[in-house]
Scaffold this motif. Structure first.
Motif, mmCIF file in Angstrom:
data_model
loop_
_atom_site.group_PDB
_atom_site.id
_atom_site.type_symbol
_atom_site.label_atom_id
_atom_site.label_comp_id
_atom_site.label_asym_id
_atom_site.label_seq_id
_atom_site.Cartn_x
_atom_site.Cartn_y
_atom_site.Cartn_z
ATOM 1 N N LEU A 140 0.850 -1.377 0.046
ATOM 2 C CA LEU A 140 0.101 0.149 0.028
ATOM 3 C C LEU A 140 0.890 1.152 -0.034
ATOM 4 C CD1 LEU A 140 -3.169 -0.021 0.087
ATOM 5 C CD2 LEU A 140 -3.141 0.499 2.495
ATOM 6 N N ALA A 141 2.200 1.163 0.450
ATOM 7 C CA ALA A 141 2.876 2.228 0.720
ATOM 8 C C ALA A 141 3.526 2.513 -0.429
ATOM 9 C CB ALA A 141 4.094 2.230 1.970
ATOM 10 N N LEU A 142 3.805 1.793 -1.500
ATOM 11 C CA LEU A 142 4.275 1.830 -2.813
ATOM 12 C C LEU A 142 3.552 2.602 -3.912
ATOM 13 C CD1 LEU A 142 5.837 -1.590 -3.672
ATOM 14 C CD2 LEU A 142 7.019 0.300 -2.652
ATOM 15 N N PRO A 143 4.070 3.661 -4.324
ATOM 16 C CA PRO A 143 3.150 4.521 -5.380
ATOM 17 C C PRO A 143 3.022 3.538 -6.659
ATOM 18 C CG PRO A 143 5.530 5.329 -4.992
ATOM 19 C CD PRO A 143 5.342 4.147 -4.042
ATOM 20 N N VAL A 145 3.361 4.741 -9.614
ATOM 21 C CA VAL A 145 4.448 5.039 -10.293
ATOM 22 C C VAL A 145 5.427 4.053 -10.454
ATOM 23 C CG1 VAL A 145 5.896 6.897 -11.371
ATOM 24 C CG2 VAL A 145 3.864 7.579 -10.153
ATOM 25 N N LEU A 146 5.794 3.795 -9.234
ATOM 26 C CA LEU A 146 6.932 2.707 -8.931
ATOM 27 C C LEU A 146 6.548 1.414 -9.717
ATOM 28 C CD1 LEU A 146 9.783 2.145 -7.367
ATOM 29 C CD2 LEU A 146 8.315 1.316 -5.749
ATOM 30 N N LEU A 149 6.827 1.542 -13.516
ATOM 31 C CA LEU A 149 7.998 1.662 -13.976
ATOM 32 C C LEU A 149 8.807 0.461 -13.755
ATOM 33 C CD1 LEU A 149 9.051 5.432 -13.271
ATOM 34 C CD2 LEU A 149 8.368 4.261 -15.523
ATOM 35 N N LEU A 152 7.657 -2.537 -16.032
ATOM 36 C CA LEU A 152 7.600 -2.128 -17.315
ATOM 37 C C LEU A 152 9.116 -2.456 -17.677
ATOM 38 C CD1 LEU A 152 6.054 1.246 -18.579
ATOM 39 C CD2 LEU A 152 5.689 -0.983 -19.401
ATOM 40 N N GLY A 253 -13.487 4.227 -8.786
ATOM 41 C CA GLY A 253 -12.915 5.660 -8.842
ATOM 42 C C GLY A 253 -11.422 5.496 -8.571
ATOM 43 N N LEU A 256 -9.926 3.795 -11.491
ATOM 44 C CA LEU A 256 -9.867 4.824 -12.709
ATOM 45 C C LEU A 256 -8.644 5.622 -12.615
ATOM 46 C CD1 LEU A 256 -13.482 5.993 -13.551
ATOM 47 C CD2 LEU A 256 -11.862 4.624 -15.131
ATOM 48 N N SER A 257 -8.395 6.172 -11.317
ATOM 49 C CA SER A 257 -7.174 7.227 -11.334
ATOM 50 C C SER A 257 -5.952 6.339 -11.570
ATOM 51 C CB SER A 257 -7.234 7.715 -9.997
ATOM 52 O OG SER A 257 -8.205 8.659 -9.902
ATOM 53 N N LEU A 260 -5.523 5.653 -15.325
ATOM 54 C CA LEU A 260 -5.164 6.956 -16.074
ATOM 55 C C LEU A 260 -3.428 6.882 -16.186
ATOM 56 C CD1 LEU A 260 -6.440 10.450 -15.934
ATOM 57 C CD2 LEU A 260 -4.255 10.020 -16.272
ATOM 58 N N LEU A 261 -3.014 6.826 -15.122
ATOM 59 C CA LEU A 261 -1.489 6.693 -15.286
ATOM 60 C C LEU A 261 -0.787 5.617 -15.757
ATOM 61 C CD1 LEU A 261 0.754 8.062 -13.486
ATOM 62 C CD2 LEU A 261 0.565 6.215 -11.915
ATOM 63 N N ALA B 177 -16.620 11.846 -4.928
ATOM 64 C CA ALA B 177 -16.810 10.451 -5.803
ATOM 65 C C ALA B 177 -16.063 10.637 -7.311
ATOM 66 C CB ALA B 177 -18.248 10.690 -6.022
ATOM 67 N N PRO B 179 -12.963 10.477 -9.806
ATOM 68 C CA PRO B 179 -11.651 9.952 -9.743
ATOM 69 C C PRO B 179 -10.714 10.989 -9.786
ATOM 70 C CG PRO B 179 -12.680 9.199 -11.853
ATOM 71 C CD PRO B 179 -13.730 9.937 -11.104
ATOM 72 N N LEU B 181 -7.654 11.722 -10.011
ATOM 73 C CA LEU B 181 -6.468 12.171 -11.240
ATOM 74 C C LEU B 181 -7.266 12.936 -12.487
ATOM 75 C CD1 LEU B 181 -3.666 11.943 -11.047
ATOM 76 C CD2 LEU B 181 -3.861 9.814 -12.002
ATOM 77 N N TYR B 182 -8.617 12.370 -12.778
ATOM 78 C CA TYR B 182 -9.498 13.046 -13.904
ATOM 79 C C TYR B 182 -9.831 14.272 -13.151
ATOM 80 C CZ TYR B 182 -10.149 8.689 -16.646
ATOM 81 O OH TYR B 182 -10.037 7.644 -17.592
ATOM 82 N N LEU B 272 2.605 12.605 -4.780
ATOM 83 C CA LEU B 272 2.094 11.780 -6.044
ATOM 84 C C LEU B 272 1.425 12.677 -6.863
ATOM 85 C CD1 LEU B 272 1.593 8.483 -4.169
ATOM 86 C CD2 LEU B 272 3.287 8.860 -5.590
ATOM 87 N N PHE B 280 3.616 13.983 -16.708
ATOM 88 C CA PHE B 280 3.126 14.011 -18.074
ATOM 89 C C PHE B 280 3.210 15.309 -18.605
ATOM 90 C CE2 PHE B 280 -0.077 11.091 -16.060
ATOM 91 C CZ PHE B 280 0.437 10.012 -16.768
ATOM 92 N N LEU B 304 15.239 3.076 -19.408
ATOM 93 C CA LEU B 304 15.121 2.549 -18.159
ATOM 94 C C LEU B 304 16.147 1.349 -17.921
ATOM 95 C CD1 LEU B 304 13.016 3.255 -16.111
ATOM 96 C CD2 LEU B 304 11.547 1.480 -17.005
ATOM 97 N N VAL B 314 12.331 7.797 -7.523
ATOM 98 C CA VAL B 314 11.168 6.773 -6.846
ATOM 99 C C VAL B 314 11.698 6.528 -5.702
ATOM 100 C CG1 VAL B 314 10.354 4.515 -7.120
ATOM 101 C CG2 VAL B 314 10.580 6.095 -9.049
ATOM 102 N N VAL B 318 9.151 6.754 -2.363
ATOM 103 C CA VAL B 318 8.883 5.439 -1.424
ATOM 104 C C VAL B 318 9.361 6.070 0.025
ATOM 105 C CG1 VAL B 318 9.226 3.248 -0.812
ATOM 106 C CG2 VAL B 318 8.985 4.087 -3.229
ATOM 107 N N TYR B 325 3.582 7.868 6.572
ATOM 108 C CA TYR B 325 2.807 6.774 7.090
ATOM 109 C C TYR B 325 3.019 6.449 8.352
ATOM 110 C CZ TYR B 325 0.701 6.560 2.213
ATOM 111 O OH TYR B 325 0.061 6.826 0.973
#
Lengths: 320, 340
Positions: A140-143, A145-146, A149, A152, A253, A256-257, A260-261, B177, B179, B181-182, B272, B280, B304, B314, B318, B325
């Motif tokens: 859960l703590a890992l973003p 993006v990481l 990447l 990938l 939701g 979906l976010s 997108l990334l 409600a 998203p 990022l959208y 983030l 982007f 990469l 990155v 993290v 947290y």
């Protein structure tokens, strides 16, 4: 029935509000698609004015919005200036791709979360439970993006799986080959999405299962000799359905976010990638359309959550 | 528990101090390019030389671009450069050179790239540290902004009730409600595309704050609305206390207990958000370093695979997330919340 009507009205208000909001935001934006044409000396201001008039951009905001709403109710979402096609054709195509990706990821993530959640609830507080809990907290703590990447780079480095796009240029003809090709391209983005949302779902499932059986009921069931497994699977799961069904709609939701990334980084031609391109090129109606469709997804997700609740929870059926 | 809290607090303060002081700590100007040393791997810091002798002061070897393959480098350990405190270094600035004092570096003409260099030969270590400053300061200010908005709107809704409550709660539900990022991208679409770094900083901060107010607002509304029903509030109002007085004296002091943990959750999330926008190309523009712009150059699979050190931001990302947290978790189990 009244509940259903109320939900429908709320969804309509939500969609209406989002469309108005995005229209207002875009109106506040400086410049539009045709501003770049002005840099070209060969195009006269008269031509640009004529183009703006042709696309109806010279009308006042409220007129344009009214026109757009009327068209949207008939299923037309305007015209994409960049792609030179009606927006709805772009939208349905891209939304289908996103739906395919997020649908598979959502199903897998829920299967995983429910399976592991039930298994760990049965082995309450012993090592499998603690292991899964710790693992989920760490993930859960890992973003996102990481995760994206790293996966990938693994895919690109090893060459086991395609690291981008949705289909190969050179593939064998035939439906089966196409399906296999699609599945291979989907693997990496789906794994990324599952990793990014399953840990959160697992924590919620585990929590809901622990909360679901009120203590006297659990005691009574155990006293009658029911094994713990049966108490969890037959009783706790059904009681936990209400919070989980609500979560199911909301998890769309989050997904979906995240999607997108992932779409943008992996090059999956979905709704998120479309929105991103549209923002970069000031393709107004595509921005509005993509935002609306993402809201529509959410509304549908909530509706499915409600339907699940209606089927599993008799209290939801009798409540007036 | 107290000891764990103290330890994590020391770590948090130290990390923030280092990040804030980054421009004076790093060995290179984050924008200075050395195009002949593009994609140089991280320098090895040695303590033992070729003869097997130990050195108390660590050193790096000279690096030579390979003549056969572009972007490959060989180490030449016959020339050694020791790592020293307070070194004068010259950097190219346009057609002239500029001399500056660096907290730690190696003697000229040696080069020490702790995290390697990027496609323009800029030092990744310096860029990550200075980029952390931009990302962190931006998201902390955005959190403050969204908390301020949330407190104002939430306490209004919770205290006044009725129509105000209905409007604010409706807007909160709507924002929550969607998203996020959208929503962020749609709001970004309303801003000019190309921005100077300062404009971008302010605008992205405002966008994050304007989208993030919903969670604090919902929380504040719930706390204020439930506290308002208490007898001591009724008593104060019967005694003739004005609304601002009741809010200031009786209701708002209850907020930090719930808002601090929420703020600690929001900071990594906003970092983030900033990273994603910059990734982007819609956030802080080049050449200003932020974690998103740094990652943007690492997106291409080829880069990469060949230049894995470009993923350094990155690690920072993290680290910061885990730090926040952990802080939130230790505070939650500490006396701050047990006062409730």
């Amino acid at each position: 029935m009244r509940v259903l009507l109320e939900r429908a009205i709320r969804a309509a208000v939500l969609l209406f509000g989002v469309s108005l909001l995005s229209f207002l935001l875009l109106e506040a934006a400086p410049g539009d698609f045709f501003d770049e044409l002005r840099l070209n000396r060969q195009i006269s201001p008269a031509t640009i004015a004529a183009l703006r008039a042709e696309y109806g951009l010279d009308a006042p905001l409220m007129t344009r919005y009214a026109r757009w709403v009327t068209a949207a109710l008939h299923g037309h979402f305007g015209y994409s200036l960049q792609y030179r096609v009606p927006v709805e054709r772009l939208l349905w195509h891209r939304a289908g791709n996103t739906l395919l990706l997020t649908g598979v990821a959502l199903a897998l993530a829920w299967l995983l979360a429910l399976g592991v959640g039930l298994a760990t609830a049965v082995t309450n507080r012993r090592w499998p439970d603690r292991l899964a809990g710790g693992f989920a907290a760490a993930l859960l703590a890992l973003p996102d993006v990481l995760i994206t990447l790293v996966l990938l780079s693994i895919a690109a480095h090893s060459g086991w799986l395609p690291a981008g796009g949705m289909s190969s240029l050179a593939r064998a003809p035939g439906l089966t080959a196409a399906a296999v090709d699609l599945a291979r391209h989907m693997t990496v983005p789906v794994i990324i999405l599952v990793i990014s949302i399953a840990p959160g779902l697992l924590q919620h499932v585990r929590h809901a299962l622990a909360e679901a059986v009120p203590f006297p009921l659990a005691l009574a069931l155990t006293a009658r000799g029911l094994p713990r497994r049966r108490v969890i699977v037959r009783h706790a799961l059904r009681l936990a359905a209400a919070p989980l069904a609500a979560l199911g709609g909301l998890s769309l939701g989050t997904l979906l976010s995240a999607s997108l990334l992932v779409e943008a980084l992996v090059g999956w031609p979905g709704l998120g990638a479309l929105l991103l391109e549209a923002v970069s090129s000031r393709d107004e109606y595509v921005i509005v359309g993509a935002t609306i469709v993402s809201t529509l997804f959410l509304v549908c997700g909530n509706a499915i959550g409600d339907a699940v609740l209606y089927v599993t929870d008799p209290r939801a059926r009798t409540a007036q | 528990m107290i000891r764990a809290r103290r330890a994590i607090l020391i770590v948090v303060v130290a990390v923030h101090a280092i990040v804030l002081a980054a421009p004076w700590l790093v060995p290179y100007d984050p924008a200075a390019q050395q195009r002949l040393l593009a994609f140089a791997p991280p320098s090895r810091v040695h303590a033992i030389d070729a003869q097997g002798r130990w050195h108390l002061r660590p050193f790096v070897c000279a690096i030579e671009p390979s003549t056969a393959i572009p972007f490959r480098y060989t180490e030449d350990c016959s020339r050694r450069y020791f790592v020293r405190w307070l070194v004068r270094r010259t950097t190219a600035a346009g057609f002239t050179t500029r001399e500056s004092l660096r907290l730690f570096s190696v003697d000229e003409p040696g080069e020490m790239f702790l995290f390697g260099t990027d496609e323009f030969g800029r030092d990744v270590f310096s860029r990550v540290l200075v980029g952390a400053r931009i990302s962190l300061v931006m998201s902390i200010s955005a959190v403050c902004l969204s908390l301020a908005l949330g407190v104002v709107l939430g306490s209004l809704a919770g205290y006044m009730g009725g129509t105000v409550d209905a409007i604010v709660s409706g807007a909160t539900e709507l924002v929550l409600a969607l998203p996020w990022l959208y929503l962020l991208l749609a709001a970004r679409a309303a801003m000019p595309l190309s921005l100077t770094p300062t404009e971008a900083f302010v605008i992205i901060m405002a966008l994050l704050g304007a989208i993030g107010w919903a969670r604090p607002a919902r929380l504040v509304r719930a706390v204020v609305a439930s506290a308002r029903a208490n007898d001591y509030v009724t008593a104060a109002r019967t005694a003739g206390a004005s609304t601002p007085h009741v809010l200031r004296r009786h209701l708002l002091p209850q907020l930090p207990v719930v808002l601090v943990p929420l703020a600690l959750q929001l900071v990594p999330q906003f970092i983030l958000g900033e990273t994603t926008l910059s990734l982007f190309g819609l956030g802080v523009p080049e050449p200003a370093p932020s974690w998103g712009t740094l990652l943007a150059s690492a997106q291409r699979p080829q880069v990469l695979v060949e230049a894995w050190w470009l993923l350094a931001p990155v690690v920072g990302l993290v680290g910061i997330c885990v730090m926040y947290y952990t802080l939130a978790r230790t505070l939650r189990s500490g006396p701050l919340v047990s006062r409730l």
